[in-house]
Write a protein that holds these residues in place. Structure first.
Motif, short mmCIF file in Angstrom:
data_model
loop_
_atom_site.label_atom_id
_atom_site.label_comp_id
_atom_site.label_asym_id
_atom_site.label_seq_id
_atom_site.Cartn_x
_atom_site.Cartn_y
_atom_site.Cartn_z
N THR A 91 -0.46 34.06 58.60
CA THR A 91 -1.22 32.79 58.66
C THR A 91 -2.22 32.62 57.53
O THR A 91 -2.73 31.59 57.39
CB THR A 91 -1.86 32.59 60.00
OG1 THR A 91 -2.68 34.00 60.18
CG2 THR A 91 -0.95 32.87 61.00
N LEU A 106 -4.94 30.00 56.17
CA LEU A 106 -6.37 30.00 56.80
C LEU A 106 -7.64 29.74 55.60
O LEU A 106 -8.62 29.59 55.82
CB LEU A 106 -6.86 31.11 57.53
CG LEU A 106 -5.70 31.36 58.76
CD1 LEU A 106 -6.04 32.86 59.29
CD2 LEU A 106 -5.85 30.39 59.75
N LEU A 115 -9.56 26.31 55.62
CA LEU A 115 -10.62 26.36 56.57
C LEU A 115 -11.84 25.93 56.19
O LEU A 115 -11.86 26.12 54.89
CB LEU A 115 -10.58 27.37 57.90
CG LEU A 115 -9.39 27.53 58.79
CD1 LEU A 115 -9.51 28.92 59.26
CD2 LEU A 115 -9.41 26.41 59.70
N ALA A 123 -15.26 30.66 59.26
CA ALA A 123 -14.03 30.17 59.87
C ALA A 123 -13.08 31.12 59.45
O ALA A 123 -12.05 31.23 60.43
CB ALA A 123 -13.88 28.81 59.74
N TYR A 124 -12.76 31.48 58.24
CA TYR A 124 -11.60 32.11 57.68
C TYR A 124 -11.63 33.42 58.37
O TYR A 124 -10.42 33.98 58.92
CB TYR A 124 -11.82 32.19 56.25
CG TYR A 124 -10.61 33.02 55.74
CD1 TYR A 124 -9.39 32.57 55.30
CD2 TYR A 124 -10.94 34.35 55.46
CE1 TYR A 124 -8.55 33.55 54.45
CE2 TYR A 124 -10.14 35.26 54.71
CZ TYR A 124 -8.97 34.81 54.33
OH TYR A 124 -8.05 35.78 53.91
N ALA A 138 -10.85 33.25 62.14
CA ALA A 138 -9.38 33.12 62.44
C ALA A 138 -8.34 34.23 62.22
O ALA A 138 -7.52 34.59 63.05
CB ALA A 138 -9.17 31.69 61.65
N ARG A 147 -8.80 36.81 64.59
CA ARG A 147 -7.93 36.25 66.17
C ARG A 147 -6.65 36.42 66.06
O ARG A 147 -5.97 36.76 67.21
CB ARG A 147 -8.53 34.86 66.21
CG ARG A 147 -8.17 34.22 67.56
CD ARG A 147 -8.66 33.10 68.07
NE ARG A 147 -9.07 32.05 66.66
CZ ARG A 147 -10.29 31.67 66.08
NH1 ARG A 147 -11.37 32.37 66.63
NH2 ARG A 147 -10.20 30.84 65.16
N HIS A 148 -6.03 36.15 64.68
CA HIS A 148 -4.63 36.43 64.79
C HIS A 148 -4.02 37.66 64.45
O HIS A 148 -2.75 37.59 64.14
CB HIS A 148 -4.11 35.26 63.74
CG HIS A 148 -4.44 33.80 64.10
ND1 HIS A 148 -4.34 33.44 65.58
CD2 HIS A 148 -4.93 32.70 63.67
CE1 HIS A 148 -4.77 32.18 65.63
NE2 HIS A 148 -5.27 31.87 64.59
N GLU A 198 -5.43 26.13 64.06
CA GLU A 198 -6.70 26.20 63.44
C GLU A 198 -7.21 24.95 62.46
O GLU A 198 -8.28 24.67 62.57
CB GLU A 198 -6.34 27.49 62.47
CG GLU A 198 -6.11 28.65 63.55
CD GLU A 198 -7.64 29.29 64.21
OE1 GLU A 198 -8.61 28.57 63.96
OE2 GLU A 198 -7.48 30.32 64.84
N PRO A 232 -11.34 27.96 69.59
CA PRO A 232 -10.93 29.16 69.66
C PRO A 232 -10.47 29.75 70.92
O PRO A 232 -9.36 30.47 71.23
CB PRO A 232 -12.18 30.07 69.00
CG PRO A 232 -12.89 29.01 68.27
CD PRO A 232 -12.70 27.77 69.08
N ILE A 263 -6.85 28.24 71.44
CA ILE A 263 -5.93 28.93 70.66
C ILE A 263 -5.49 30.31 71.26
O ILE A 263 -4.27 30.70 71.21
CB ILE A 263 -6.54 29.08 69.31
CG1 ILE A 263 -6.55 27.58 68.55
CG2 ILE A 263 -5.55 29.87 68.45
CD1 ILE A 263 -7.27 27.52 67.30
#
Length: 266
Positions: free
Chosen positions: A54, A58, A61, A69-70, A73, A76-77, A99, A105, A108
Motif C-alpha cells: 500500500t 499512501l 495522502l 497521515a502517511y 496509515a 495501521r496496515h 485511505e 481510521p 478502516i
C-alpha cells in the motif's frame, strides 16, 4: 464464505471519491504484490507485506511521504493480517481506496480485520484445492500423451502462473474499484462455483491421464499389461479410501513429481 463476506459490507456510504491512481503507482503496487510474502513471519503473517504494497499509494495522502497521515496509515496496515497471497490484492486495493477517500481510521481497521477470513478461505479453496491439482493433472496427461520432461514442467509452470498472475491482477483491480464494498465481488459465481468446476475437470483429466501415464512408463511391451490393470485398480481404491483424508493437491503434485523424475532417470 457468504456470512463473512456480508459482514464486511459497511453500513454507511463512503466519505468521498478517491483520486485516480497513476499507472506507475498501480504497476508498482502490482509488482510489490508478487513479493508480499517476502517478510512473512509467525507474528504478523502478511502484515508487513500489506503495508509494503500500500505504501506507494499512501504517498498521495495529505502531507505526502513522511507526513502524519502517511505514517499513521502505513503503521495501521503493517499490523497482523492473514489472507491467501493471491487474494491479498483485494485487501490492498480496498484499503488504499478507503485511505484516499478519507474513511475514518476506526472503520478502516474494522474492515481490515473482517477481510482476513474471506480472503483466506476463498483463496485456499480456489487455488490450493482446485487450480493447483487441475494444472498438475493436466501436466500428467501431457506426459502420458508423449510430451518430454521439459514440455511437461514448462507447460505446468506456464499454465499455473498464467492463472495466478491473472488472479492477482483481478484482485487488485476489484479492490481499487470497490473499496469497502468488495463483499459482492467475493460472493460472485466464479469464486463460489469455480472450485467445483475445477474439481470436476480434474477428475475427468485424471481418469484419462493415469492410464496413459502408466502405459508410457511400461513402454510398448505387453508383458506387464496385467500388472498395469491391477495397479490402476489398486490406485483407484487407494484414492477412494483416502477421500477426505488427504489434500488433493498434495497427491496430484506427488504423482506428477514421481513420473517426471522417472522420465528423467529413464
Amino acid at each position: 464464505m457468504s456470512e463473512p463476506a456480508r459482514s464486511m459490507t459497511p453500513s454507511s456510504p463512503s466519505v468521498g471519491s478517491p483520486p485516480a491512481l497513476p499507472l506507475s503507482i498501480r504497476l508498482s503496487i502490482f509488482l510489490r504484490l508478487l513479493a508480499i510474502q517476502a517478510s512473512w513471519n509467525y507474528e504478523i503473517l502478511l502484515g508487513n507485506g500489506i503495508g509494503f504494497c500500500t505504501e506507494p499509494a499512501l504517498r498521495l495522502l495529505p502531507g505526502g511521504k513522511g507526513g502524519e497521515a502517511y505514517r499513521a496509515a502505513l503503521a495501521r496496515h503493517s499490523q497482523y493480517f492473514n489472507a491467501h497471497p493471491y487474494f491479498a490484492g483485494v485487501a490492498v486495493g480496498a484499503l488504499i481506496r478507503a485511505e484516499l477517500a478519507g474513511e475514518p481510521p476506526t472503520r478502516i481497521e474494522r474492515f481490515r480485520t473482517a477481510l482476513c477470513g474471506p480472503l483466506g478461505s476463498v483463496g485456499d479453496r480456489l487455488v490450493w484445492a482446485a487450480w493447483l491439482p487441475f494444472c498438475s493433472l493436466l501436466a500428467l496427461l501431457a506426459f502420458g500423451a508423449g510430451a518430454g520432461p521439459l514440455a511437461v514442467v514448462g507447460g505446468f509452470l506456464a499454465l499455473y502462473n498464467a492463472g495466478h498472475l491473472a488472479l492477482r491482477a483481478w484482485a487488485l483491480r476489484v479492490g481499487l474499484a470497490r473499496g469497502l464494498q468488495v463483499a459482492q465481488a467475493l460472493g460472485g459465481p466464479v469464486l463460489r462455483q469455480g472450485p467445483q468446476w475445477l474439481d470436476q475437470g480434474a477428475a475427468f483429466i485424471g481418469g484419462a491421464a493415469l492410464p496413459l501415464t502408466l502405459a508410457r512408463v511400461i513402454g510398448p511391451g505387453r508383458a506387464l499389461l496385467g500388472a498395469v490393470v491391477v495397479a490402476v485398480m489398486a490406485g483407484a481404491l487407494v484414492i477412494a479410501r483416502l477421500h477426505g483424508r488427504i489434500e488433493g493437491w498434495r497427491l496430484a503434485v506427488l504423482c506428477l513429481a514421481a513420473f517426471v523424475l522417472y522420465s528423467i532417470a529413464r
